[in-house]
Scaffold this motif. Sequence first.
Motif: not given
Length: 189
Positions: A155-179
């Motif tokens: 569920x957390x990975x899906x939330x991170x994926x959704x956050x990355x999708x909704x923040x396309x101007x920040x390509x590093x957000x997914x890796x930061x949130x997963x870290x």
Amino acid sequence: MAKPMRADARRNYQRLVAEAKSAFLEQGTNASLEDIARRAQVGIGTLYRHFPCRIALIDAVYQEEVGKLVAYAAELADVDDPFEGLAQWLRAVLRHASTYRGLAAALMESDHAPGTGATMTACKVPMREAGGALLTRAQQAGLVRADAHIPDLLQLTHVIGLAAEKTPDDPQIAERLLTLTLDGLRART
């Protein structure tokens, strides 16, 4: 036991899945079901006979990718560092969820699809089993908190994926949130 499909029904099913996969890549998981049926050269009723709701179609489309993620988990089952094996697999899950616009949201919502009872079982069960084995191994090695559960991590990975999708101007957000998630997952000493 399920009745075998007639040859024409099997062809329709296969065309629908292929066209849905193509449409989901192009337009996201909210692509028009009518358009998918038209591209598969079948009527909308045929689509609904095979897939009573959008979640069922999404489930069918992603079964192949789920098979790849399950196989990858098996490859990671013997890595020297069980925590790193789990982390690599969660990164792969996140990449998969980010491939198709809307997939992360569909995965999060599938347990709660109103009136359908759809749960993407064909995708979720093998994913939970594969990820659960990696998580258990890391917990048994004392590297991951004992209170972590694989449904929560997925569920957390899906939330991170959704956050990355909704923040396309920040390509590093997914890796930061997963870290951050992985840091919180580590066992406390």
